[in-house]
Design a protein around this motif. Structure first.
Motif, short mmCIF file in Angstrom:
data_model
loop_
_atom_site.label_atom_id
_atom_site.label_comp_id
_atom_site.label_asym_id
_atom_site.label_seq_id
_atom_site.Cartn_x
_atom_site.Cartn_y
_atom_site.Cartn_z
N SER A 38 0.84 -1.19 0.00
CA SER A 38 0.00 0.00 0.00
C SER A 38 0.88 1.25 0.00
N GLU A 39 0.42 2.30 -0.67
CA GLU A 39 1.18 3.54 -0.76
C GLU A 39 0.72 4.56 0.28
N ILE A 40 -0.04 4.14 1.29
CA ILE A 40 -0.68 5.09 2.20
C ILE A 40 0.34 5.98 2.90
N ALA A 41 1.40 5.39 3.46
CA ALA A 41 2.36 6.16 4.24
C ALA A 41 3.06 7.21 3.37
N VAL A 42 3.52 6.79 2.20
CA VAL A 42 4.22 7.72 1.31
C VAL A 42 3.25 8.78 0.78
N ALA A 43 2.06 8.33 0.35
CA ALA A 43 1.09 9.27 -0.22
C ALA A 43 0.65 10.32 0.79
N SER A 44 0.44 9.93 2.04
CA SER A 44 -0.01 10.90 3.04
C SER A 44 1.10 11.85 3.42
N TRP A 45 2.35 11.37 3.44
CA TRP A 45 3.48 12.27 3.72
C TRP A 45 3.58 13.35 2.65
N PHE A 46 3.44 12.98 1.39
CA PHE A 46 3.57 13.96 0.33
C PHE A 46 2.30 14.80 0.18
N ALA A 47 1.15 14.24 0.54
CA ALA A 47 -0.05 15.07 0.60
C ALA A 47 0.12 16.18 1.63
N PHE A 48 0.70 15.82 2.79
CA PHE A 48 0.98 16.83 3.82
C PHE A 48 1.89 17.92 3.25
N ASN A 49 2.94 17.53 2.54
CA ASN A 49 3.84 18.52 1.95
C ASN A 49 3.12 19.40 0.94
N HIS A 50 2.32 18.81 0.07
CA HIS A 50 1.56 19.62 -0.89
C HIS A 50 0.68 20.64 -0.16
N ASP A 51 0.00 20.19 0.89
CA ASP A 51 -0.86 21.11 1.64
C ASP A 51 -0.04 22.17 2.37
N LEU A 52 1.12 21.79 2.87
CA LEU A 52 2.00 22.77 3.51
C LEU A 52 2.40 23.86 2.53
N PHE A 53 2.88 23.47 1.35
CA PHE A 53 3.36 24.47 0.40
C PHE A 53 2.22 25.31 -0.15
N ARG A 54 1.04 24.71 -0.35
CA ARG A 54 -0.11 25.52 -0.74
C ARG A 54 -0.47 26.52 0.35
N SER A 55 -0.38 26.09 1.60
CA SER A 55 -0.80 26.94 2.72
C SER A 55 0.15 28.10 2.96
N LEU A 56 1.38 28.03 2.47
CA LEU A 56 2.33 29.11 2.73
C LEU A 56 1.81 30.44 2.21
N LYS A 57 1.09 30.41 1.07
CA LYS A 57 0.45 31.62 0.57
C LYS A 57 -1.07 31.46 0.42
N ARG A 58 -1.57 30.27 0.79
CA ARG A 58 -2.99 29.97 0.65
C ARG A 58 -3.46 30.23 -0.79
N LYS A 59 -2.67 29.75 -1.73
CA LYS A 59 -3.01 29.90 -3.14
C LYS A 59 -2.28 28.81 -3.92
N PRO A 60 -2.62 28.60 -5.19
CA PRO A 60 -1.98 27.53 -5.95
C PRO A 60 -0.46 27.67 -5.99
N PHE A 61 0.22 26.52 -6.05
CA PHE A 61 1.67 26.46 -6.05
C PHE A 61 2.15 25.74 -7.30
N MET A 62 3.46 25.68 -7.45
CA MET A 62 4.08 24.99 -8.58
C MET A 62 4.77 23.72 -8.10
N LEU A 63 4.49 22.61 -8.77
CA LEU A 63 5.31 21.41 -8.61
C LEU A 63 6.47 21.58 -9.59
N MET A 64 7.59 22.11 -9.10
CA MET A 64 8.70 22.48 -9.98
C MET A 64 9.51 21.29 -10.43
N GLU A 65 9.68 20.31 -9.54
CA GLU A 65 10.42 19.10 -9.92
C GLU A 65 9.68 17.87 -9.40
N SER A 66 9.67 16.85 -10.23
CA SER A 66 9.27 15.51 -9.84
C SER A 66 9.95 14.59 -10.84
#
Length: 688
Positions: A286-314
């Motif tokens: 299951s990918e739950i642990a990895v997916a939730s960790w990166f979901a947290f990061n996505h939400d963190l970076f969105r919340s820094l300005k409370r607006k859309p962000f860029m996924l610059m590298e993957s």
């Protein structure tokens, strides 16, 4: 409609592209035209160019060569492809290190580095700052109005620290500005301990392995200084860029929950947030642990300005630096990319476009492999995602309507990991935060990750895991949040120290003692093999039953005004409160306190299910989600966009609620039970 404008008015659609390093291929003149052909096939519309190009832009001091970059940008523009043009400060040329060794960093042991690696430069060095100002000014003067350029990619993944004489003087100046007098500094740092009182500013130095490391206020201020000095350098970098064209946005790509910089402060200096995400997919069934960790990061970076962000590298396939460089399984490239979009990304970009032929990243994933053509699985995955993104432009600028928030401050993180007790074998702060977040993620609850200085008013539910460093003002804000009807959950090891890392007096949890209605007397650190239990009280107001395993930390607390919902099952403090709730203000909200670390997710899943319902917090879907399937939400106020993301590792079924749904890509109506194949993702549309 309630939407943000696109990141660039030149490209009012999802940006899809990659880091492009044409300077590595100047001896292969046919590569540029072939790359442009392939970019079009891959449905890519943007490239990040020039990130590590200093040696090609300025091969000798004062000798500048822009003809190759002119050619690249002109060809991109002619083919409808845009560029984030980078400043090259992430890696300086060898001639600079040789002629000006002061630009090289000094480590904590006071040894100067040799030339090499990246970010091996002093951000305080006057010479380095001047050289950066010159090259950035040349780039800005030449390209500020180029039709391909839509913004500035400033440096690359800022990080690290320097302990040279310049940095020592800058640190002393920073401390003088903060404290004003040595008396104030000595009081804040509690330097009477071990006779560490300072009697002149010249005695102050950065922490060192062969010097001072035991004054916690000192350690904390050094981390704050390093972060502030990095932000100051960033502002120095963008000054010539903004002077040439203030309308071009500037960004600096951030990293996965990076420890060394306070990104919440950094966010104030950038125009748009961007970050680099490299999940270790396929570690488990299951990918739950990895997916939730990166979901947290996505939400963190969105919340820094409370607006859309860029996924610059993957990575479009695999990395070459993780312990195991696993290939993405079928469906995972789309799933992981749409996860970023679901949490607020308006771009999907990769490192890298074409694999480097040599050096350390020659086996790092890329859109174009060493084979050099489009007939690969990875290329097809990228092209397919590009096609999907091209059909979703109406999502650009939409918001994530979060009514739940988790408090996460960098200085709390630094302080808690420096605390020296109660478990020097690991307090696991970051893992704890994400464990609480994961319960909300499983429920499909849109969640912001905010700081103490943010506005708490938009939320119905606030979560404070291990808020060890808690300011008096934050305590007052949280009390007001509860007084005005909010639901607050705080955990053990909260309200212990103030912003100077000095312990709160008159009882823990310091500023929240009255709000929570409890007094925390002491905390028990458990060995890894130790266990206790949290036993729910009969007829408790949450309606929870049973016993749950506890590990690592057990706080011995007393209920002063709070109602006891659960008690410890073992040890000398058996029967004492382990979970409480307080209603400190008539007609107000509720304040919960969890006194111990519960081991399993099942407890948090049930607890947050109760709290979400009690607080009336919005979920993306009003349905029961299977384990490993999450629902995420973006909205413009008129239309909702619901993402179903299957990280379960198996086929799953989701029963839709009573709303009218359509497949965003096909327009097909959706109803009943939806079958989600392994690693599948579905984007649905409904009336808001």
């Amino acid at each position: 409609m309630n939407k943000f404008p696109p990141i660039s008015p030149k490209l009012p659609a999802f940006m899809h592209g990659a880091d492009y390093n044409p300077e590595q291929w100047l001896h292969y003149p046919d590569v540029l035209e072939e790359d442009i052909r392939l970019m079009k096939l891959a449905n890519c519309n943007v490239m990040s160019v020039g990130i590590f190009s200093w040696a090609m832009l300025e091969p000798q001091e004062g000798v500048f060569k822009f003809d190759w970059l002119d050619r690249v940008l002109d060809r991109l523009a002619a083919n409808g492809i845009y560029a984030w043009l980078a400043t090259p400060s992430g890696a300086r040329p060898a001639w600079m290190s040789e002629r000006y060794p002061e630009v090289l960093r000094v480590d904590p042991g006071r040894r100067r580095n040799l030339h090499g690696m990246r970010h091996n430069h002093c951000l305080t060095s006057p010479v380095y700052r001047e050289k950066v100002r010159i090259i950035n000014g040349k780039l800005a003067e030449r390209y500020f109005a180029h039709p391909a350029v839509i913004g500035w990619h400033v440096s690359n993944e800022y990080g690290g620290e320097c302990h040279c004489d310049y940095c020592q003087e800058a640190f002393r100046a920073w401390l003088k500005r903060k404290y004003g007098t040595l008396e104030a500094l000595n009081q804040a740092w509690w330097t009477a301990f071990w006779s560490h009182t300072y009697t002149s500013w010249s005695q102050l130095e950065s922490p060192a392995p062969h010097g001072e490391t035991m004054v916690h206020g000192h350690n904390l201020d050094w981390r704050r200084f390093v972060s502030d000095q990095t932000i100051d350098f960033y502002r120095h970098e963008i000054a010539p860029l903004k002077s040439a064209n203030p309308d071009l946005p500037c960004t600096a790509n951030m990293m996965d929950l990076f420890y060394g910089l306070d990104y919440r402060e950094f966010a104030k200096a950038v125009d748009v947030i961007s970050w680099d995400a490299y999940p270790t997919w396929h570690e488990a069934e299951s990918e739950i642990a990895v997916a939730s960790w990166f979901a947290f990061n996505h939400d963190l970076f969105r919340s820094l300005k409370r607006k859309p962000f860029m996924l610059m590298e993957s990575t479009p396939s695999q990395t070459n630096w993780q312990p195991v460089s696993k290939l993405k399984r079928p469906g995972m490239h789309r799933l992981s990319s749409l996860q970023a979009v679901a949490h607020g990304a308006d771009t999907v970009q990769y490192f890298q476009w074409r694999k480097s032929r040599g050096s350390s990243e020659k086996f790092h994933g890329a859109v174009v492999d060493h084979a050099g053509h489009e007939h690969t699985r990875v290329f097809r995955d990228v092209a397919g995602l590009g096609q999907t993104l091209s059909q979703m432009s109406e999502l650009i600028g939409t918001r994530v309507p979060a009514e739940a928030a988790i408090l996460f401050d960098w200085d709390n993180r630094w302080a808690i990991n420096d605390a020296q007790g109660p478990r020097n074998g690991g307090l696991h702060y970051e893992e704890t935060v994400v464990q609480h977040y994961r319960a909300l993620w499983k429920l499909g609850v849109p969640t912001d990750v905010i700081g103490s200085d943010d506005d708490f008013a938009p939320y119905k539910l606030m979560v404070l895991p291990m808020a060890y460093l808690l300011r008096e003002e934050t305590g007052r804000k949280l009390d007001r949040f509860v007084r005005e009807g909010g639901t607050l959950l705080v955990t053990y090891w909260s309200g212990i120290v103030n912003e100077y890392d000095l312990c709160h007096l008159n009882g823990f949890p310091g500023p929240l003692r009255r709000t929570l209605g409890i007094w925390a007397e002491e905390i028990d650190g458990l060995h890894d093999h130790d266990r206790n239990s949290l036993v729910m009280s009969g007829g408790n107001s949450l309606g929870m039953e049973g016993s749950f395993e506890i590990r690592e930390l057990c706080e011995v607390i007393h209920a002063e005004a709070a109602e006891v919902l659960a008690a410890y099952g073992d040890d000398f403090y058996a029967g004492m409160p382990a979970l409480t709730v307080n209603r400190p203000h008539p007609g107000g909200g509720r304040a919960y306190y969890l006194a111990a670390r519960v081991s399993k997710d099942a407890f948090y899943d049930e607890l947050y299910g109760k709290l979400v319902n009690e607080a009336g917090v919005r979920r993306a879907l009003d349905t029961v989600l299977p384990e490993g399937v999450t629902a995420q939400l973006r909205s413009d106020g008129e239309q909702d966009y619901v993402f179903l993301l299957n990280f379960s590792g198996k086929e799953a079924g989701v029963e839709l609620d009573a709303g009218e749904y359509h497949n965003l890509e096909t327009g097909e109506p959706l109803y009943g039970v939806l079958k989600l194949p392994v690693h599948s993702s579905l984007v649905m549309k409904r009336k808001a």
